[in-house]
Design a protein around this motif. Structure first.
Motif, PDB file in Angstrom:
ATOM      1  N   LEU A  13     123.711 -71.700 -85.139  1.00  0.00           N
ATOM      2  CA  LEU A  13     123.051 -72.886 -84.589  1.00  0.00           C
ATOM      3  C   LEU A  13     121.606 -72.997 -85.053  1.00  0.00           C
ATOM      4  O   LEU A  13     121.130 -74.083 -85.388  1.00  0.00           O
ATOM      5  CB  LEU A  13     123.106 -72.815 -83.054  1.00  0.00           C
ATOM      6  CG  LEU A  13     122.484 -73.983 -82.285  1.00  0.00           C
ATOM      7  CD1 LEU A  13     123.216 -75.266 -82.605  1.00  0.00           C
ATOM      8  CD2 LEU A  13     122.541 -73.709 -80.793  1.00  0.00           C
ATOM      9  N   ALA A  14     120.916 -71.852 -85.120  1.00  0.00           N
ATOM     10  CA  ALA A  14     119.504 -71.881 -85.485  1.00  0.00           C
ATOM     11  C   ALA A  14     119.293 -72.356 -86.913  1.00  0.00           C
ATOM     12  O   ALA A  14     118.219 -72.810 -87.269  1.00  0.00           O
ATOM     13  CB  ALA A  14     118.888 -70.500 -85.292  1.00  0.00           C
ATOM     14  N   PHE A  15     120.324 -72.254 -87.748  1.00  0.00           N
ATOM     15  CA  PHE A  15     120.166 -72.613 -89.157  1.00  0.00           C
ATOM     16  C   PHE A  15     120.420 -74.097 -89.403  1.00  0.00           C
ATOM     17  O   PHE A  15     120.126 -74.602 -90.478  1.00  0.00           O
ATOM     18  CB  PHE A  15     121.124 -71.786 -90.022  1.00  0.00           C
ATOM     19  CG  PHE A  15     120.732 -70.338 -90.116  1.00  0.00           C
ATOM     20  CD1 PHE A  15     121.038 -69.448 -89.095  1.00  0.00           C
ATOM     21  CD2 PHE A  15     120.069 -69.855 -91.224  1.00  0.00           C
ATOM     22  CE1 PHE A  15     120.679 -68.114 -89.172  1.00  0.00           C
ATOM     23  CE2 PHE A  15     119.705 -68.520 -91.323  1.00  0.00           C
ATOM     24  CZ  PHE A  15     120.009 -67.650 -90.292  1.00  0.00           C
ATOM     25  N   GLY A  16     121.000 -74.792 -88.433  1.00  0.00           N
ATOM     26  CA  GLY A  16     121.340 -76.195 -88.629  1.00  0.00           C
ATOM     27  C   GLY A  16     120.117 -77.090 -88.784  1.00  0.00           C
ATOM     28  O   GLY A  16     119.957 -77.764 -89.812  1.00  0.00           O
ATOM     29  N   PRO A  17     119.240 -77.107 -87.765  1.00  0.00           N
ATOM     30  CA  PRO A  17     118.065 -77.996 -87.870  1.00  0.00           C
ATOM     31  C   PRO A  17     117.189 -77.678 -89.068  1.00  0.00           C
ATOM     32  O   PRO A  17     116.673 -78.591 -89.711  1.00  0.00           O
ATOM     33  CB  PRO A  17     117.323 -77.746 -86.559  1.00  0.00           C
ATOM     34  CG  PRO A  17     118.335 -77.183 -85.645  1.00  0.00           C
ATOM     35  CD  PRO A  17     119.297 -76.424 -86.479  1.00  0.00           C
ATOM     36  N   SER A  18     117.007 -76.392 -89.376  1.00  0.00           N
ATOM     37  CA  SER A  18     116.142 -76.087 -90.524  1.00  0.00           C
ATOM     38  C   SER A  18     116.775 -76.586 -91.804  1.00  0.00           C
ATOM     39  O   SER A  18     116.078 -77.067 -92.698  1.00  0.00           O
ATOM     40  CB  SER A  18     115.850 -74.588 -90.595  1.00  0.00           C
ATOM     41  OG  SER A  18     117.055 -73.856 -90.630  1.00  0.00           O
ATOM     42  N   ALA A  19     118.114 -76.527 -91.893  1.00  0.00           N
ATOM     43  CA  ALA A  19     118.772 -77.056 -93.088  1.00  0.00           C
ATOM     44  C   ALA A  19     118.559 -78.556 -93.173  1.00  0.00           C
ATOM     45  O   ALA A  19     118.318 -79.117 -94.246  1.00  0.00           O
ATOM     46  CB  ALA A  19     120.260 -76.723 -93.052  1.00  0.00           C
ATOM     47  N   LYS A  20     118.657 -79.240 -92.012  1.00  0.00           N
ATOM     48  CA  LYS A  20     118.455 -80.690 -92.013  1.00  0.00           C
ATOM     49  C   LYS A  20     117.030 -81.025 -92.445  1.00  0.00           C
ATOM     50  O   LYS A  20     116.809 -81.918 -93.256  1.00  0.00           O
ATOM     51  CB  LYS A  20     118.733 -81.243 -90.614  1.00  0.00           C
ATOM     52  CG  LYS A  20     118.458 -82.730 -90.478  1.00  0.00           C
ATOM     53  CD  LYS A  20     118.588 -83.167 -89.027  1.00  0.00           C
ATOM     54  CE  LYS A  20     118.162 -84.626 -88.872  1.00  0.00           C
ATOM     55  NZ  LYS A  20     118.065 -85.018 -87.468  1.00  0.00           N
ATOM     56  N   ASP A  21     116.058 -80.255 -91.902  1.00  0.00           N
ATOM     57  CA  ASP A  21     114.659 -80.530 -92.244  1.00  0.00           C
ATOM     58  C   ASP A  21     114.393 -80.345 -93.719  1.00  0.00           C
ATOM     59  O   ASP A  21     113.560 -81.037 -94.301  1.00  0.00           O
ATOM     60  CB  ASP A  21     113.740 -79.603 -91.440  1.00  0.00           C
ATOM     61  CG  ASP A  21     113.706 -79.997 -89.983  1.00  0.00           C
ATOM     62  OD1 ASP A  21     113.389 -79.137 -89.138  1.00  0.00           O
ATOM     63  OD2 ASP A  21     114.021 -81.164 -89.696  1.00  0.00           O
ATOM     64  N   GLU A  22     115.088 -79.367 -94.332  1.00  0.00           N
ATOM     65  CA  GLU A  22     114.865 -79.134 -95.758  1.00  0.00           C
ATOM     66  C   GLU A  22     115.657 -80.107 -96.611  1.00  0.00           C
ATOM     67  O   GLU A  22     115.675 -79.992 -97.834  1.00  0.00           O
ATOM     68  CB  GLU A  22     115.263 -77.696 -96.114  1.00  0.00           C
ATOM     69  CG  GLU A  22     114.338 -76.665 -95.493  1.00  0.00           C
ATOM     70  CD  GLU A  22     114.691 -75.257 -95.959  1.00  0.00           C
ATOM     71  OE1 GLU A  22     114.837 -75.060 -97.176  1.00  0.00           O
ATOM     72  OE2 GLU A  22     114.818 -74.362 -95.115  1.00  0.00           O
TER      73      GLU A  22
END
Lengths: 368, 302, 263
Positions: free
Chosen positions: A103-112
């Motif tokens: 879950l923690a990797f989802g938003p950061s992937a979206k932001d990048e």
């Protein structure tokens, strides 16, 4: 008047029909587009993780025109993100179409800018707190952090995290991956913190890391990425992993050696959600979307359930009576889930930051 | 009056004269495919990495990446790798020398020599994944030797603190392909020790040990040092064995580089170039030493 | 004095035998433990029947074949030409063929990934076929030192200058000289290089793993983490294959020596 209601009724029936036909059309279009792409590249999907073997086979059986190209089953969540980044300009078979990350990797992937939005047909049945409002990532399944023990090698099964510090467990405990890259390892550390009463987030990360440092100093930590093979061969007799993984491994070993799976006693246990996303640079975007539709269909969700995971649409499907009782019975006992903490996105990100940045400094496990 | 046609050579009765390759530039055609291949798939990729080690994300040149090698999480694996390679190379050299000497000059039956050379050929190629499995199956927690030690001799290896995933365990595993490599290289050198020298030493009253210390070893010395360097480079670059033993969490340089290439665990892509460059420098130095010493040693063997 | 030397020799030899044979015995014994409580070949049955094993093994065998063919086609004419026409270039060529022993393979494949991705001038990693070709080139680079050494040694034993002169005076072109004259005469050396290349390619891990190709090496590593007893069975099979390759090299070398002695 009757005529009017009849008219209204038939219009609404027509509307519904046309909506279903429209969505059926959309689905048929998607299928055609996906089959013309001919391939789907996945990454980090071990076959015994949440029953992915069965899920992939089901997909292949349903769409024989699509080849499933599976990359690196042992990759961690960070490896998957890196694979997208490294293959931005690459449309070859090394570029993943879809990822399944913590879950923690989802938003950061979206932001990048590494994901593209897509909302599956059953979007509404996915709980709101595990999906991105814009559709860039969406929760797929969850489980609880547990401990697996090879009872051939370990006589006294530990019941709490602190038990692991005992000298009888020298060189016994391992995580399932590199805590700088594997979501499962990062959340195992969070689970240790949460179990001792720390607040999920930065606190749990710090407490967990300190505990790991203690374990390492006591000589009980083995810096090997643990899986079914290493548990059975003896390098990692005690492992912290998701309960669904431990149960699947126990099954695959079939008693040779026997394995026990338990949730450590303490304040709380930790539940972890994983999310699906489609790569913004996916070489086969339609196949990726079709794959998502399949995963979130009843067939896909039950496939995950067969692998001891709770799929995202679990509550909705139970309410609709779509889950056979035998499958419900095989799931891990519900008490473990009663005390489970579902950390929020912010808590997970804070924890991830602490663990990945300070692992080397605080624990720094290596060969000595 | 000259006959303009007089200079025409008459056609040979045999087949027409074969084309002679004119010397000069066209001679290079023969080696062109090899050169192009070596350039494209060996030299240029390596240069790409070397240059990349000095590049920054803005595109200019920088020493920052190299300085990044001093970070503790990079410097420590380098130290461990160098230490591991030095120890396995030294032990491999010594033990290999002793074994090769035992078999070639120790008075053992001749068949043993051939058998050992063949086996050494196999064992030096057995490196990598299967070797790791073999050692896990022998010295791991459930390994044959561990179990025999526990059941038959009542000795617990783990009780002694032995762990396969430790420096000692890794050394033992690496020696399995280092020692045979040494045996393969040093046997011809040992054969080169002429019997006359030994007889001369004996006739002057030297004991066996004195012969070794004052005659044989000094002659073999350059060859030994050179092979030491080769074994060092061999061990430094080994990835597959360590990977199969531990997964990607061991702190040695090849594994750090592997994890970096795959998943950018260090969160700095240019650092990967610097690590690779560091590896090239270290193995390069080791091999230069090997070549220099081997050429000096060959003087004795003529 | 000889007696004492002999004692130490036997001791050293015995210790060596122990060290080298114990792991082999250990891995064999471990591979038999698949069935709880009794020895059986269940692990081998599982391995050989696994479709993944068959696919990856076949893939590696085919890659090995292409690598050998490419290696022979590349090295033989080059070694021949250098011996014949450009002997001063020999040290340079030899240095190049020793480079793969100096530069760690992981660095070479790192270079491939940076140089031949889809945004480069030669986008080999863009397709499965392209990546396979890249992998084959990588394998042939790894095998280059051994292939070159073997073929060069083989060429040393025949008088290529005279043979070439004779052939040319009979009107043979370079192609005929290469394939009907030189190659058959160095066949033994070529086969030695071929078997060695085969052993290298079958067990290779780093190139295949980082280029994401379904080869035997990554399959073995994957088995090691996921299965209990099958990895040991795989190790036994791998060892048997390596042994077979070496034994075949010995056999043909000895066979050719007899042939030469006879003729």
């Amino acid at each position: 008047m009757i005529k009017k209601t009849n008219l209204a009724a038939s219009v609404s029936v027509l509307a519904m029909l046309s909506a279903t036909i429209a969505s059926a059309d959309a689905m048929a279009d998607l299928e055609a587009a996906a089959i013309s792409e001919g391939m789907l590249t996945t990454i980090a999907l071990p076959h015994d993780w949440c029953g992915y073997g069965g899920v992939i086979d089901g997909f292949k059986a349903k769409y024989p025109g699509i080849t499933v190209n599976e990359l690196n089953p042992d990759a961690g969540s960070a490896d998957e993100i890196e694979a997208i980044k490294a293959n931005k300009d690459n449309t070859g078979p090394q570029a993943p179409d879809v990822i399944d990350v913590g879950l923690a990797f989802g938003p950061s992937a979206k932001d990048e800018g590494l994901t593209q939005p897509y909302k599956v047909a059953t979007w509404d049945e996915i709980p709101d707190d595990v999906k991105d409002a814009d559709g860039h990532w969406y929760g797929d399944y969850y489980g609880v952090m547990a401990i697996g023990v090879n009872t051939d090698l370990v006589d006294n099964v530990p019941t709490t995290w602190d038990d692991l510090l005992k000298p009888e467990y020298a060189q016994s405990f391992a995580l399932t991956g590199d805590p700088r890259a594997s979501n499962q390892a990062i959340l195992a550390i969070m689970a240790m913190g949460v179990n001792k009463g720390a607040a999920p987030g930065e606190d749990s990360g710090k407490v967990g890391l300190d505990f790991m440092a203690e374990l390492n100093k006591a000589g009980n930590f083995v810096p090997v990425s643990a899986k079914a093979g290493t548990i059975a061969q003896g390098q990692t007799p005690i492992v912290a992993a998701w309960d669904y993984n431990l149960l699947a491994w126990r099954d695959s070993l079939a008693g040779n050696p026997p394995m026990e799976v338990l949730i450590p006693e303490g304040e709380n246990s930790l539940a972890g959600v994983y999310v699906q996303a489609i790569s913004a640079y996916a070489p086969h975007p339609n196949a990726a979307k079709l794959w998502m539709e399949y995963l979130y269909s009843d067939e896909g969700q039950l496939g995950w359930l067969a692998g001891y995971c709770h799929p995202a649409r679990f509550n909705a499907m139970v309410a609709d009576g779509k889950i056979p009782q035998e499958m419900l019975d095989k799931l891990p006992p519900a008490e473990g889930y009663a005390k489970a903490v579902f950390p929020s996105l912010e808590a997970q990100s804070a924890n991830k930051k602490v663990v990945t940045e300070q692992w080397d400094a605080v624990v720094g496990a290596n060969v000595e | 009056m000259t006959d303009a046609t007089a200079t025409v050579p008459h056609a040979s009765a045999h087949a027409p004269r074969p084309r002679r390759i004119p010397s000069g530039v066209t001679k290079w055609v023969g080696v062109a495919p090899f050169m192009i291949f070596a350039a494209l798939f060996l030299i240029l990729p390596t240069l790409n990495i070397v240059v990349g080690a000095f590049q920054s994300s803005e595109g200019g040149l920088t020493l920052d990446n190299i300085k990044g090698l001093a970070r503790p999480e990079i410097a420590k694996p380098f130290m461990i790798s160098i230490k591991l390679s030095l120890i396995t190379a030294t032990l491999g050299c010594l033990i290999g020398l002793v074994m090769a000497a035992a078999v070639t000059r120790g008075g053992l039956p001749k068949g043993i020599r051939d058998g050992m050379l063949t086996f050494s050929g196999v064992a030096s190629n057995f490196a990598g994944v299967p070797l790791a499995f073999a050692f896990i199956a022998t010295l791991g927690r459930l390994g044959l030797v561990t179990i025999i030690a526990k059941d038959v001799f009542g000795v617990s290896l783990t009780g002694f603190g032995f762990n396969l995933i430790s420096f000692l365990g890794l050394t033992l595993t690496y020696l399995y392909f280092q020692i045979p490599l040494m045996i393969l290289i040093v046997t011809p050198a040992l054969d080169g020790l002429k019997n006359e020298w030994r007889e001369a030493a004996q006739s002057l009253g030297a004991s066996g040990w004195q012969y070794w210390r004052m005659v044989a070893l000094p002659i073999l010395w350059p060859s030994l040092l050179g092979t030491l360097a080769l074994l060092f480079a061999n061990s430094f670059g080994a990835v597959a064995t360590a990977m199969a033993l531990t997964g990607s969490s061991l702190s040695i340089v090849p594994i750090i580089l592997f994890a970096q290439i795959r998943g950018d665990v260090l969160q700095d892509p240019y650092l990967g170039y610097a690590i690779a460059f560091g590896m090239i420098v270290i193995t390069g130095i080791a091999n230069v030493i090997y070549i220099v010493l081997r050429t000096r040693a060959e003087r004795w063997l003529k | 004095m000889i007696g004492r030397a002999k004692f130490w020799s036997w001791l050293a030899f015995g210790a060596g035998v122990l060290y080298f044979f114990l792991p082999l015995i250990g891995m064999f014994e471990f591979s038999l433990r698949a069935k709880r409580g009794e020895y059986s070949f269940l692990a081998y049955a599982n391995v050989l029947g696994d479709p993944q094993f068959q696919q990856t093994f076949l893939y590696s065998v085919i890659m090995a074949f292409f690598t050998i063919v490419w290696g022979v086609l590349l090295v033989t004419p080059t070694a021949f030409w250098v011996r014949l026409k450009m002997p001063k270039l020999r040290p340079v060529i030899e240095f190049i063929t020793l480079l793969p022993l100096v530069i760690p393979p992981i660095v070479i494949v790192f270079g491939y990934i940076r140089m031949y991705n889809t945004s480069s001038w030669l986008p080999l990693t863009g397709t499965a076929v392209g990546t396979n070709i890249l992998l084959m080139f990588g394998y042939s680079v790894l095998a280059l030192p051994y292939m070159y050494r073997a073929i060069d040694t083989g060429l040393r034993t025949i008088d290529i200058a005279t043979l070439t002169e004779a052939a040319q005076s009979l009107g043979a072109g370079w192609f005929t000289i290469m394939f009907r004259l030189i190659l058959p005469n160095v066949l033994v050396a070529v086969l030695s290089g071929a078997f060695l290349t085969f052993a290298i390619v079958i067990g290779e891990y780093v190139f295949a793993a980082l280029l994401n190709r379904p080869a035997f090496g990554p399959y073995m590593v994957w088995m090691g983490s996921n299965k209990a007893y099958e990895p040991a069975a795989l190790a036994v099979i791998a060892f048997a294959i390596t042994w077979a390759c070496m034994a075949l090299i010995q056999l043909i070398t000895r066979f050719s020596k007899h042939e030469r002695a006879k003729g």
